[in-house]
Structures are given as C-alpha cells and as structure tokens.
Motif scaffolding. Sequence first.
Motif, PDB file in Angstrom:
ATOM      1  N   GLY A 175     -42.082  53.913 -44.169  1.00  0.00           N
ATOM      2  CA  GLY A 175     -43.156  53.673 -45.109  1.00  0.00           C
ATOM      3  C   GLY A 175     -43.316  52.240 -45.558  1.00  0.00           C
ATOM      4  N   ARG A 176     -42.569  51.313 -44.927  1.00  0.00           N
ATOM      5  CA  ARG A 176     -42.659  49.891 -45.304  1.00  0.00           C
ATOM      6  C   ARG A 176     -43.035  49.050 -44.090  1.00  0.00           C
ATOM      7  N   THR A 177     -43.537  47.860 -44.355  1.00  0.00           N
ATOM      8  CA  THR A 177     -43.917  46.903 -43.311  1.00  0.00           C
ATOM      9  C   THR A 177     -42.976  45.706 -43.368  1.00  0.00           C
ATOM     10  N   PHE A 178     -42.481  45.298 -42.205  1.00  0.00           N
ATOM     11  CA  PHE A 178     -41.558  44.167 -42.119  1.00  0.00           C
ATOM     12  C   PHE A 178     -42.156  43.086 -41.222  1.00  0.00           C
ATOM     13  N   VAL A 179     -41.980  41.848 -41.634  1.00  0.00           N
ATOM     14  CA  VAL A 179     -42.479  40.695 -40.885  1.00  0.00           C
ATOM     15  C   VAL A 179     -41.333  40.128 -40.059  1.00  0.00           C
ATOM     16  N   VAL A 180     -41.547  39.966 -38.754  1.00  0.00           N
ATOM     17  CA  VAL A 180     -40.499  39.463 -37.866  1.00  0.00           C
ATOM     18  C   VAL A 180     -41.056  38.296 -37.049  1.00  0.00           C
ATOM     19  N   SER A 181     -40.568  37.088 -37.305  1.00  0.00           N
ATOM     20  CA  SER A 181     -40.954  35.955 -36.452  1.00  0.00           C
ATOM     21  C   SER A 181     -40.044  35.928 -35.237  1.00  0.00           C
ATOM     22  N   GLY A 182     -40.555  35.371 -34.138  1.00  0.00           N
ATOM     23  CA  GLY A 182     -39.822  35.464 -32.885  1.00  0.00           C
ATOM     24  C   GLY A 182     -39.735  36.905 -32.422  1.00  0.00           C
ATOM     25  N   GLY A 183     -40.695  37.717 -32.852  1.00  0.00           N
ATOM     26  CA  GLY A 183     -40.636  39.151 -32.626  1.00  0.00           C
ATOM     27  C   GLY A 183     -41.057  39.611 -31.249  1.00  0.00           C
TER      28      GLY A 183
ATOM     29  N   ASP B 209     -45.332  35.432 -33.290  1.00  0.00           N
ATOM     30  CA  ASP B 209     -44.806  34.692 -32.153  1.00  0.00           C
ATOM     31  C   ASP B 209     -45.920  33.822 -31.592  1.00  0.00           C
ATOM     32  N   LEU B 210     -45.529  32.857 -30.754  1.00  0.00           N
ATOM     33  CA  LEU B 210     -46.524  32.028 -30.074  1.00  0.00           C
ATOM     34  C   LEU B 210     -47.017  32.660 -28.780  1.00  0.00           C
ATOM     35  N   ASN B 211     -46.190  33.512 -28.178  1.00  0.00           N
ATOM     36  CA  ASN B 211     -46.507  34.073 -26.867  1.00  0.00           C
ATOM     37  C   ASN B 211     -47.333  35.351 -27.036  1.00  0.00           C
ATOM     38  N   GLU B 212     -48.640  35.205 -26.898  1.00  0.00           N
ATOM     39  CA  GLU B 212     -49.550  36.326 -27.127  1.00  0.00           C
ATOM     40  C   GLU B 212     -49.359  37.429 -26.091  1.00  0.00           C
ATOM     41  N   GLU B 213     -49.119  37.047 -24.842  1.00  0.00           N
ATOM     42  CA  GLU B 213     -48.931  38.043 -23.794  1.00  0.00           C
ATOM     43  C   GLU B 213     -47.705  38.914 -24.081  1.00  0.00           C
ATOM     44  N   ASN B 214     -46.590  38.259 -24.412  1.00  0.00           N
ATOM     45  CA  ASN B 214     -45.381  39.007 -24.734  1.00  0.00           C
ATOM     46  C   ASN B 214     -45.560  39.852 -25.991  1.00  0.00           C
ATOM     47  N   GLY B 215     -46.241  39.281 -26.972  1.00  0.00           N
ATOM     48  CA  GLY B 215     -46.455  39.996 -28.227  1.00  0.00           C
ATOM     49  C   GLY B 215     -47.235  41.272 -28.043  1.00  0.00           C
ATOM     50  N   ASN B 216     -48.302  41.197 -27.275  1.00  0.00           N
ATOM     51  CA  ASN B 216     -49.105  42.386 -27.022  1.00  0.00           C
ATOM     52  C   ASN B 216     -48.353  43.409 -26.182  1.00  0.00           C
ATOM     53  N   ALA B 217     -47.500  42.916 -25.277  1.00  0.00           N
ATOM     54  CA  ALA B 217     -46.692  43.828 -24.468  1.00  0.00           C
ATOM     55  C   ALA B 217     -45.711  44.597 -25.347  1.00  0.00           C
ATOM     56  N   VAL B 218     -45.129  43.928 -26.337  1.00  0.00           N
ATOM     57  CA  VAL B 218     -44.216  44.599 -27.261  1.00  0.00           C
ATOM     58  C   VAL B 218     -44.964  45.661 -28.069  1.00  0.00           C
ATOM     59  N   VAL B 219     -46.142  45.310 -28.566  1.00  0.00           N
ATOM     60  CA  VAL B 219     -46.950  46.268 -29.330  1.00  0.00           C
ATOM     61  C   VAL B 219     -47.214  47.526 -28.517  1.00  0.00           C
TER      62      VAL B 219
ATOM     63  N   LYS C  72     -48.154  45.282 -34.953  1.00  0.00           N
ATOM     64  CA  LYS C  72     -49.357  44.453 -34.829  1.00  0.00           C
ATOM     65  C   LYS C  72     -48.918  43.018 -34.577  1.00  0.00           C
ATOM     66  N   PHE C  73     -49.559  42.369 -33.604  1.00  0.00           N
ATOM     67  CA  PHE C  73     -49.177  41.014 -33.224  1.00  0.00           C
ATOM     68  C   PHE C  73     -50.051  39.982 -33.925  1.00  0.00           C
ATOM     69  N   PHE C  74     -49.404  38.905 -34.372  1.00  0.00           N
ATOM     70  CA  PHE C  74     -50.103  37.780 -34.971  1.00  0.00           C
ATOM     71  C   PHE C  74     -49.587  36.495 -34.324  1.00  0.00           C
ATOM     72  N   VAL C  75     -50.483  35.687 -33.795  1.00  0.00           N
ATOM     73  CA  VAL C  75     -50.083  34.385 -33.263  1.00  0.00           C
ATOM     74  C   VAL C  75     -49.595  33.535 -34.429  1.00  0.00           C
ATOM     75  N   CYS C  76     -48.411  32.945 -34.276  1.00  0.00           N
ATOM     76  CA  CYS C  76     -47.860  32.158 -35.378  1.00  0.00           C
ATOM     77  C   CYS C  76     -46.955  31.056 -34.847  1.00  0.00           C
ATOM     78  N   ASP C  77     -47.203  29.851 -35.315  1.00  0.00           N
ATOM     79  CA  ASP C  77     -46.354  28.700 -35.027  1.00  0.00           C
ATOM     80  C   ASP C  77     -45.601  28.374 -36.310  1.00  0.00           C
ATOM     81  N   VAL C  78     -44.281  28.593 -36.332  1.00  0.00           N
ATOM     82  CA  VAL C  78     -43.528  28.399 -37.568  1.00  0.00           C
ATOM     83  C   VAL C  78     -43.397  26.922 -37.946  1.00  0.00           C
TER      84      VAL C  78
END
Length: 263
Positions: free
Chosen positions: A5-13, A36-46, A55-61
């Motif tokens: 029931g909670r949402t967690f934010v994971v960078s490098g996810g 993460d920066l890698n959109e292809e990998n992020g969507n594959a994980v989703v 849910k994937f979000f493009v992010c440069d830390v």
Amino acid sequence: MKIEGRTFVVSGGASGLGQACVEEICRNGGNAAILDLNEENGNAVVNKLPSGTGKFFVCDVLDTESIAAAVKGTVEWAQQTGKPLGGVIPAAGVGNPATILDRDGNAFSMDSFDFVVNINLRGTIDLVRQCLVHIAKTEPVGPDNERGVVIMVASVAAFDGQKGQVSYAASKGAVAALTLPMARDLARYGIRCVTIAPGVFESRMTAVMPKKLFKGLESVMEFPKRAGQPEEFAHLARHVIENSMLNGAVIRLDGGLRMPSKI
C-alpha cells in the motif's frame, strides 16, 4: 512499516541493486518509482513487474531539476493509485577508480573526483531531501506513527577502501557518516534512516571489473566465497522497511569481506 500500500522511490532502479529492490517491493504489495537515465532498461523493468506496480521516470541525479520532475511525477502517480510515499532508496552510483597521484607523480583530475562525489553523495542527498518533503506530509501509520524510511547505499570501501578508491571511498564514507544525523533530524517526523554497505555484489558496476580483480575480491571473503546477488541486497532492504527498530545504523552486507590494499 508495511510495504503493502506504499510507494517507494528507487534511483538506479533500472539495473543491479536498485532493480532488485524495485522487484522486491512490487512483489510484496508496494509500488516503485524507477528513476534512471536508461529509458530502455527502465521500461523493460516495468514490463517485468506485476501490472501497475512500477512506473519509470527519466532522472539524472546530477541535475536538481531532473530530480524535481521525477519526484513530482512520482507524487502525482502515488495520489492516483492511493499508495502514498513510504520511502526512498537512492541506489544510483559510480566507481571511476584513480590513484590521487599516478606513477609519474601527476595528480588525478578534479573533474573525475567531482563526478564520483556528485553522483554518489550529492545525488543521494538531493533525491532524499526532495522526497522527504512529501513523505513528511503523509499520514503516520502503525503503533509508532511511522511515516517512512530512507535506505541509502554506501560500500565497504567507506571503511577499508582500496588503492585507487579515494573518490569512491570519500563519497561512500560520507553517506555512512550522515546516516545517524539524518536519522536524528527525521525522528520528529517518524521517518527512519538506515544505510546498507554492500561488499562485492554482481551489478552493472562490478560487471566492468577485470575478472582477476573480481575473483581476487571473492577470495578474501570469509563466507560465502562468492559475490553477493542483488536479490540478497533487496531482501535486507525489505527487512529494513519492515523492522521499525532499525534506525540510524550502517549495516555491512559483505560475507565477512575486509578489503586488502590491493589485489
């Protein structure tokens, strides 16, 4: 605190330890925002996760505005799903080894140092602080009135860094050092802070290590004499979320490894 029931934010996810944490959270009833920066990998994980849990979000830390956009998107998603923010796991990190003086007596580049420290330390703090603003506004839950948890990622290099790890050890040592004061800062809000310091784990970072170095590090582990699996890191992260007595601590997860000066 329950993951469900909670949402967690994971960078490098989108890879390695971060991805394993995402998968563990989503298997246990939570949602995960994958930064993460890698959109292809992020969507594959989703696509691998239970439907609707990731849910994937493009992010440069390295970019405060990029983090802000990802956090804003995550908060909006959490409101839509009815699963409020419960924590943040800043798992984005880099190595980039270099000795402070090379064989010819030349100093390493400050650009290289800044790159490592800015991702591993500044990027960690920037993401955490921006998430905390929203976590602190959630309704407290459970008998302890808990609102959330921060799980940072250090390294055994924070304590016994090898030759060539000045930048990396400095960044991870700082993360370890700020764990307790952050926990003290956040106590009034019912938010815990714990850092995991992994040893040698199979990840994107270790995948580029020379095989001789990788095997050498495995040989100085006490037991088991092997690299850790990302799932083992994620299991500990899950326990940190669920065990409210874990706070202000840096936990080594390393098979008894104490790194020698060099392999």
